[in-house]
Design a protein around this motif. Structure first.
Motif, short mmCIF file in Angstrom:
data_model
loop_
_atom_site.label_atom_id
_atom_site.label_comp_id
_atom_site.label_asym_id
_atom_site.label_seq_id
_atom_site.Cartn_x
_atom_site.Cartn_y
_atom_site.Cartn_z
N ASP A 1 30.30 -16.59 19.81
CA ASP A 1 31.17 -17.11 20.94
C ASP A 1 30.81 -18.62 21.89
O ASP A 1 30.88 -19.14 22.49
CB ASP A 1 31.96 -15.80 21.92
CG ASP A 1 32.39 -14.92 21.18
OD1 ASP A 1 32.38 -15.25 19.68
OD2 ASP A 1 33.04 -13.93 22.11
N PHE B 1 32.83 -22.09 11.23
CA PHE B 1 33.07 -20.76 13.36
C PHE B 1 33.10 -19.44 12.92
O PHE B 1 33.31 -18.85 12.17
CB PHE B 1 33.97 -21.57 13.71
CG PHE B 1 34.59 -22.42 14.15
CD1 PHE B 1 33.77 -23.15 15.49
CD2 PHE B 1 35.53 -23.06 13.47
CE1 PHE B 1 34.54 -24.19 16.13
CE2 PHE B 1 35.56 -24.63 14.39
CZ PHE B 1 35.36 -25.66 15.23
N TYR C 1 31.44 -19.99 29.86
CA TYR C 1 32.31 -21.31 29.36
C TYR C 1 32.76 -21.72 30.77
O TYR C 1 32.99 -23.33 30.95
CB TYR C 1 34.45 -21.12 28.62
CG TYR C 1 35.13 -20.29 29.42
CD1 TYR C 1 35.85 -20.34 29.89
CD2 TYR C 1 34.79 -18.72 29.98
CE1 TYR C 1 36.36 -19.96 30.97
CE2 TYR C 1 35.22 -17.58 30.89
CZ TYR C 1 36.64 -18.72 30.98
OH TYR C 1 37.77 -17.83 31.94
N GLU C 2 32.84 -21.11 31.70
CA GLU C 2 33.15 -22.03 33.33
C GLU C 2 32.07 -22.14 33.93
O GLU C 2 32.24 -22.81 35.12
CB GLU C 2 33.84 -21.30 33.90
CG GLU C 2 35.15 -21.94 34.49
CD GLU C 2 36.07 -20.79 35.32
OE1 GLU C 2 36.56 -21.00 36.02
OE2 GLU C 2 35.59 -19.64 35.36
N SER C 3 31.11 -22.56 33.51
CA SER C 3 29.64 -23.34 34.24
C SER C 3 29.68 -24.94 34.18
O SER C 3 30.29 -25.51 33.35
CB SER C 3 28.48 -22.57 33.14
OG SER C 3 27.44 -23.23 34.04
N TYR C 4 28.63 -24.89 35.06
CA TYR C 4 28.72 -26.03 35.32
C TYR C 4 28.12 -27.05 34.81
O TYR C 4 27.87 -28.36 34.96
CB TYR C 4 28.11 -26.64 37.08
CG TYR C 4 26.85 -25.56 37.53
CD1 TYR C 4 25.34 -26.22 36.61
CD2 TYR C 4 27.20 -24.65 38.16
CE1 TYR C 4 24.80 -25.75 37.16
CE2 TYR C 4 26.01 -23.99 38.46
CZ TYR C 4 24.90 -24.68 38.16
OH TYR C 4 23.32 -23.74 38.09
N SER C 5 27.10 -26.08 33.43
CA SER C 5 26.34 -26.68 33.19
C SER C 5 26.75 -26.93 31.17
O SER C 5 25.52 -27.85 30.97
CB SER C 5 24.39 -26.25 33.60
OG SER C 5 24.83 -24.96 33.32
N LYS D 1 24.41 -29.73 28.85
CA LYS D 1 24.15 -30.72 29.27
C LYS D 1 23.06 -31.89 28.97
O LYS D 1 22.88 -32.54 28.46
CB LYS D 1 25.17 -31.47 30.50
CG LYS D 1 26.16 -30.83 31.10
CD LYS D 1 26.92 -31.06 32.17
CE LYS D 1 28.60 -30.79 32.68
NZ LYS D 1 29.19 -30.92 33.41
N ASP E 1 32.51 -28.85 18.77
CA ASP E 1 33.56 -29.49 18.09
C ASP E 1 33.74 -30.33 17.55
O ASP E 1 34.01 -31.55 17.01
CB ASP E 1 34.06 -28.56 17.06
CG ASP E 1 35.63 -28.03 17.95
OD1 ASP E 1 35.35 -28.15 19.12
OD2 ASP E 1 36.49 -28.02 17.14
N GLU E 2 34.30 -31.23 18.98
CA GLU E 2 33.97 -33.18 19.06
C GLU E 2 33.22 -33.80 18.94
O GLU E 2 33.63 -35.10 18.92
CB GLU E 2 34.77 -32.83 20.43
CG GLU E 2 36.36 -32.48 20.55
CD GLU E 2 37.21 -32.25 22.08
OE1 GLU E 2 35.85 -32.89 22.62
OE2 GLU E 2 37.96 -31.95 22.62
N GLN F 1 31.49 -27.97 26.93
CA GLN F 1 32.65 -27.25 26.21
C GLN F 1 33.10 -27.92 25.03
O GLN F 1 32.73 -29.53 24.99
CB GLN F 1 33.77 -27.03 27.07
CG GLN F 1 34.11 -25.81 27.78
CD GLN F 1 35.00 -25.75 28.23
OE1 GLN F 1 35.52 -26.41 29.45
NE2 GLN F 1 35.04 -24.30 29.03
N ASN F 2 34.05 -27.53 24.17
CA ASN F 2 34.78 -27.86 22.74
C ASN F 2 33.69 -29.01 22.16
O ASN F 2 33.63 -30.12 22.06
CB ASN F 2 35.75 -29.01 23.27
CG ASN F 2 36.88 -28.14 23.54
OD1 ASN F 2 36.80 -26.96 23.90
ND2 ASN F 2 37.52 -28.58 24.68
N ILE G 1 31.25 -21.86 20.39
CA ILE G 1 32.94 -21.98 19.77
C ILE G 1 32.84 -22.21 20.84
O ILE G 1 33.54 -23.30 21.45
CB ILE G 1 33.37 -20.90 19.04
CG1 ILE G 1 32.76 -20.25 17.86
CG2 ILE G 1 35.07 -20.90 18.76
CD1 ILE G 1 33.26 -19.00 17.03
N SER G 2 32.97 -22.03 21.99
CA SER G 2 33.72 -21.99 23.13
C SER G 2 33.18 -21.81 24.41
O SER G 2 33.66 -22.64 25.44
CB SER G 2 34.98 -20.70 23.33
OG SER G 2 34.22 -19.20 24.13
#
Lengths: 158, 187
Positions: free
Chosen positions: B128, B155, B137-141, B104, B147-148, B144-145, B131-132
């Protein structure tokens, strides 16, 4: 000095501030300290007992006990003993005096504990976030009840 | 002095009278009409042929995949034969390679790099993490995503992907540009 005599010296000098002191092995000692006098205890450890190396300082969250513990891991170059000293703080308003006047390297440890757990260090020279972005301050992400984790199903999960 | 002031007052009136923007039968070069017209003709094929053979990429190593990114630009893989050259300034670059997790805190800086690159420009998601989120992928910082946020064309999965995979990604991007299916140009 061995671990036993270090713990004895510490409890004799601060009989009211040090409690639950124990010797786990020849090189491992633990103690709990009252948060009000942590700076005096640290100064005594550094000057008299030659515990000159603050290896680490961090926090632990215990939501069921409504407590946040601040852990000081202090090592020594004179004798092969490591002391794990814990200060128990209330979870709603965790405040403790900063040990930066004694151990200068505690500066960034305390800033990190502040941004991740919300422990407020009194008299810290520069208490602000260390690595987190500024707008994440106040979320305290390493507390157990933190809800801000991203959605588990990332869209592009490989 | 007086003449100059008078001329400044008069000139806008003259342009208003002529109608600077709509002279019949004339296309002004400061509008996008020329490029819009060219996009419908075969000239665009020639332009795309030129673009696909000079994909200079931005050296923006963001994680451990960045090492592969640096190695790809070196002499061993010789990406120069495809026209792929590493550039150290976003002003020179055509391709942004997101080569790692985007935190972030880093996302504003990455957006700034993207804004500094001149169009047409393309994005490759490399690894990876990009991409995800990968292991984070589950970190607070992490964000995600990704590509938005960026118009990602290719990819490249892998942890990290090999240098050959990045060259393959560039070849796929060249195919997309040639087929006018890329997201970097507004057709």
């Amino acid at each position: 000095m061995d671990a036993r005599s270090i713990i004895a010296s510490l409890t004799d000098r601060f009989p009211e501030d040090i409690y639950d002191a124990d010797v786990e092995s020849d090189i491992r000692t633990v103690a709990k300290v009252k948060p009000e006098n942590v700076v005096d205890v640290c100064r005594y450890l550094k000057d008299e007992l030659s515990f000159g190396h603050l290896c680490c300082e961090f926090g632990i969250d215990y939501p069921d006990r409504n407590e946040i513990e601040v852990v000081y891991t202090i090592g020594s170059y004179e004798h092969p003993v490591v002391l794990n000293m814990k200060a128990v703080l209330p979870r709603d308003d965790p405040q403790i005096r900063s040990v930066v006047p004694v151990y200068w390297n505690a500066n960034w440890y305390e800033r990190e504990t502040y941004e991740l757990f919300g422990v407020e260090y009194i008299d810290h020279p520069n208490l602000k976030q260390l690595v987190l972005p500024e707008d994440m301050l106040g979320e305290w992400p390493l507390r157990k009840d933190y809800k801000g984790y991203p959605n588990k199903t990332a869209k592009n999960l490989v | 002095m007086d003449e100059v002031e008078e001329r400044e007052k008069v000139e806008p009136k003259i342009f208003d009278k002529i109608g600077y923007d709509d002279i019949p039968g004339v296309v002004m070069t400061d509008t996008s009409a020329v490029s819009d017209f060219l996009k419908k003709t075969k000239v665009q094929n020639v332009l795309n042929w030129g673009r696909k053979n000079s994909l200079w990429f931005m050296v923006n190593a963001m994680g451990c995949c960045g090492v592969e990114l640096l190695a790809t630009g070196m002499a061993h893989y010789d990406t120069d034969r495809f026209g792929i050259i590493p550039r150290n300034s976003p002003r020179h670059a055509d391709v942004l390679i997101i080569s790692g997790y985007v935190t972030k805190k880093y996302l504003p800086a990455l957006k700034r790099i993207w804004d500094q690159m001149p169009a047409p420009k393309w994005v490759i998601c490399f690894g990876d993490c990009a991409i995800s989120g990968g292991p984070f992928y589950e970190s607070y910082s992490t964000h995600q995503n990704i590509d938005e946020v960026f118009p990602v064309d290719v990819f490249v999965p892998g942890c990290p992907p090999r240098c050959e995979a990045l060259i393959q990604a560039f070849v796929e991007l060249q195919k997309k540009i040639e087929a006018k299916k890329d997201k970097g140009t507004d057709y």
